[in-house]
Design a protein around this motif. Structure first.
Motif, PDB file in Angstrom:
ATOM      1  N   TYR A  35       0.830  -1.192  -0.059  1.00 30.23           N
ATOM      2  CA  TYR A  35       0.138  -0.085  -0.017  1.00 30.23           C
ATOM      3  C   TYR A  35       0.836   1.126  -0.058  1.00 30.23           C
ATOM      4  CZ  TYR A  35      -3.325   3.528   1.882  1.00 30.23           C
ATOM      5  OH  TYR A  35      -3.987   4.745   1.809  1.00 30.23           O
ATOM      6  N   PHE A  36       2.007   1.342   0.789  1.00 30.09           N
ATOM      7  CA  PHE A  36       3.003   2.349   1.005  1.00 30.09           C
ATOM      8  C   PHE A  36       3.448   2.725  -0.311  1.00 30.09           C
ATOM      9  CE2 PHE A  36       6.908   4.442   2.485  1.00 30.09           C
ATOM     10  CZ  PHE A  36       6.177   5.308   3.072  1.00 30.09           C
ATOM     11  N   ARG A  40       1.061   4.022  -2.985  1.00 31.06           N
ATOM     12  CA  ARG A  40       0.612   5.474  -2.784  1.00 31.06           C
ATOM     13  C   ARG A  40       1.833   6.370  -3.015  1.00 31.06           C
ATOM     14  NH1 ARG A  40      -4.172   6.649  -0.153  1.00 31.06           N
ATOM     15  NH2 ARG A  40      -3.507   8.645  -0.513  1.00 31.06           N
ATOM     16  N   ARG A  41       2.690   5.655  -3.721  1.00 31.21           N
ATOM     17  CA  ARG A  41       4.039   6.485  -3.812  1.00 31.21           C
ATOM     18  C   ARG A  41       4.899   6.928  -2.572  1.00 31.21           C
ATOM     19  NH1 ARG A  41       4.514   8.552  -8.919  1.00 31.21           N
ATOM     20  NH2 ARG A  41       4.938  10.589  -8.306  1.00 31.21           N
ATOM     21  N   GLY A  42       4.619   6.155  -1.431  1.00 29.76           N
ATOM     22  CA  GLY A  42       5.641   6.843  -0.339  1.00 29.76           C
ATOM     23  C   GLY A  42       6.674   6.420  -0.284  1.00 29.76           C
ATOM     24  N   GLU A  50       8.870   7.177  -2.864  1.00 28.75           N
ATOM     25  CA  GLU A  50       9.483   8.249  -3.881  1.00 28.75           C
ATOM     26  C   GLU A  50       9.408   9.429  -3.298  1.00 28.75           C
ATOM     27  OE1 GLU A  50       7.242   7.934  -7.857  1.00 28.75           O
ATOM     28  OE2 GLU A  50       6.967   6.003  -7.381  1.00 28.75           O
ATOM     29  N   ILE A  85       0.612   2.121   9.123  1.00 27.36           N
ATOM     30  CA  ILE A  85       1.262   2.540   7.942  1.00 27.36           C
ATOM     31  C   ILE A  85       0.233   3.322   7.081  1.00 27.36           C
ATOM     32  CG2 ILE A  85       1.919   1.701   5.644  1.00 27.36           C
ATOM     33  CD1 ILE A  85       3.196  -0.725   6.967  1.00 27.36           C
ATOM     34  N   VAL A  86      -1.066   2.747   7.143  1.00 28.35           N
ATOM     35  CA  VAL A  86      -2.000   3.359   6.501  1.00 28.35           C
ATOM     36  C   VAL A  86      -2.442   4.695   6.933  1.00 28.35           C
ATOM     37  CG1 VAL A  86      -4.637   3.166   5.834  1.00 28.35           C
ATOM     38  CG2 VAL A  86      -3.062   0.940   5.698  1.00 28.35           C
ATOM     39  N   VAL A  91       0.232   7.213   5.795  1.00 31.21           N
ATOM     40  CA  VAL A  91       0.297   7.634   4.444  1.00 31.21           C
ATOM     41  C   VAL A  91      -0.945   8.283   4.262  1.00 31.21           C
ATOM     42  CG1 VAL A  91      -0.298   6.558   2.156  1.00 31.21           C
ATOM     43  CG2 VAL A  91       1.496   5.492   3.573  1.00 31.21           C
ATOM     44  N   LYS A 140       0.155  12.017   3.042  1.00 32.26           N
ATOM     45  CA  LYS A 140       0.013  12.108   1.381  1.00 32.26           C
ATOM     46  C   LYS A 140      -1.297  12.421   1.062  1.00 32.26           C
ATOM     47  CE  LYS A 140       4.122  10.416  -0.144  1.00 32.26           C
ATOM     48  NZ  LYS A 140       4.451  10.603  -1.640  1.00 32.26           N
ATOM     49  N   ILE A 170      -2.145  13.382  -2.781  1.00 27.69           N
ATOM     50  CA  ILE A 170      -2.194  12.459  -3.819  1.00 27.69           C
ATOM     51  C   ILE A 170      -3.586  11.749  -3.894  1.00 27.69           C
ATOM     52  CG2 ILE A 170      -0.991  10.222  -4.971  1.00 27.69           C
ATOM     53  CD1 ILE A 170       1.578  11.381  -3.426  1.00 27.69           C
TER      54      ILE A 170
END
Lengths: 123, 175
Positions: free
Chosen positions: A113-114, A117-119, A121, B164-165, B168, B172, B175
């Protein structure tokens, strides 16, 4: 505990050595501070920017994910230590393998998932 | 010996804990972070005295290592200068917080005194140690973790997945 008493002795020796050197330096070393000596310097160059600069918030995401996988490793260590012993126990051998597989699978899902979601990069 | 060490480490932990809030070296938050690392280190020493050696290693590895990375990052991300922090003022929140802490402290001290009056506690000065000599070692913890506490162990992975989720989603969002 016995191994730790040796560790304690080593710790005392190390701290004692460091403190002795610092105190002797403080007592015996010459001290002639001047304005020019107290100035911050950068490889002998005149300082151009302040060293107090803000970090990018992107580091923070990396740090959080680092902690998550750090804790994953924490669970892996006892498993790896015990794995041979588990294999000698017929009733636990299969379970010992699958339980870690499930654990790693769920966390692999998180990594996927990470990644998606482009984590990973920077931009 | 173990008792003396307990008090040495306990006093060191409390002193460095006080240094987190009131650093004697100045108002720099980095000093507080280092004092917090010292506190966590001395707590790890206490874990060793409690024969929980694996937990002691984890305390240093995870708390003093990984969690403190996050703390330091927050300090460096914000990197507030003295002007941005501004003058320290006595706000209502601080007063309420102080009162709540004092009430809680009085309550706990009162409870301890009351419990001592009802049934006096005798201090066991000799440390016999746990009946199982392997107690607290990595093998012992591992057997407990992977056999007796199998379900909590697997649920932990879901908890980490949520972490983690969550990270993110929070970081983020665009995005």
């Amino acid at each position: 505990m016995d191994g730790y008493s040796a560790l304690l002795v080593v710790t005392f020796l190390v701290v004692g050595l460091a403190v002795t050197m610092l105190v002797l330096n403080l007592l015996l070393g010459p001290k002639n501070p001047s304005a020019i000596k107290s100035e911050p310097f950068e490889c002998g160059q005149v300082q151009i920017t302040s060293p107090r600069q803000r970090f990018s918030v992107k580091f923070y995401l990396i740090a959080i994910v680092f902690i998550v996988f750090d804790i994953e490793v924490v669970f892996l260590i006892p498993w790896a230590v015990l794995y041979r012993w588990f294999l000698t126990q017929p009733s636990w051998a299969v379970l010992a393998f699958t339980e870690m597989l499930v654990f790693l699978g769920i966390l692999g899902l998180g990594l996927a998932y990470f990644w998606k979601r482009r984590g990973l990069e920077w931009d | 010996m173990a008792l003396i060490l307990f008090f040495v480490f306990a006093i060191a932990a409390v002193l460095s804990g006080i240094c987190v809030a009131f650093s004697p070296f100045g108002n720099n938050p980095v000093y507080s972070a280092i004092a917090l690392i010292m506190t966590l280190f001395f707590l790890a020493c206490e874990f060793v005295l409690l024969h929980a050696t694996f937990i002691a290693v984890l305390q240093i590895l995870v708390y003093a290592g990984a969690i403190m990375v996050l703390f330091t990052f927050v300090i460096m991300l914000l990197n507030l200068s003295k002007e941005e922090i501004g003058e320290e003022r006595l706000t209502l929140t601080k007063v309420v917080g102080l009162v709540v802490v004092l009430i809680g402290l009085t309550y706990q001290i009162g409870r301890v005194i009351w419990a001592h009056k009802v049934a006096p506690v005798t201090l066991h000065l000799t440390d016999g140690g746990p009946s199982n000599p392997a107690f607290g070692t990595i093998q012992d913890v591992g057997v407990k973790l992977f056999q007796d506490f199998l379900v909590p162990f697997e649920v932990t992975s879901i908890l980490l997945l949520v972490a983690i989720v969550g990270a993110v989603v929070l970081a983020k969002r665009k995005i």
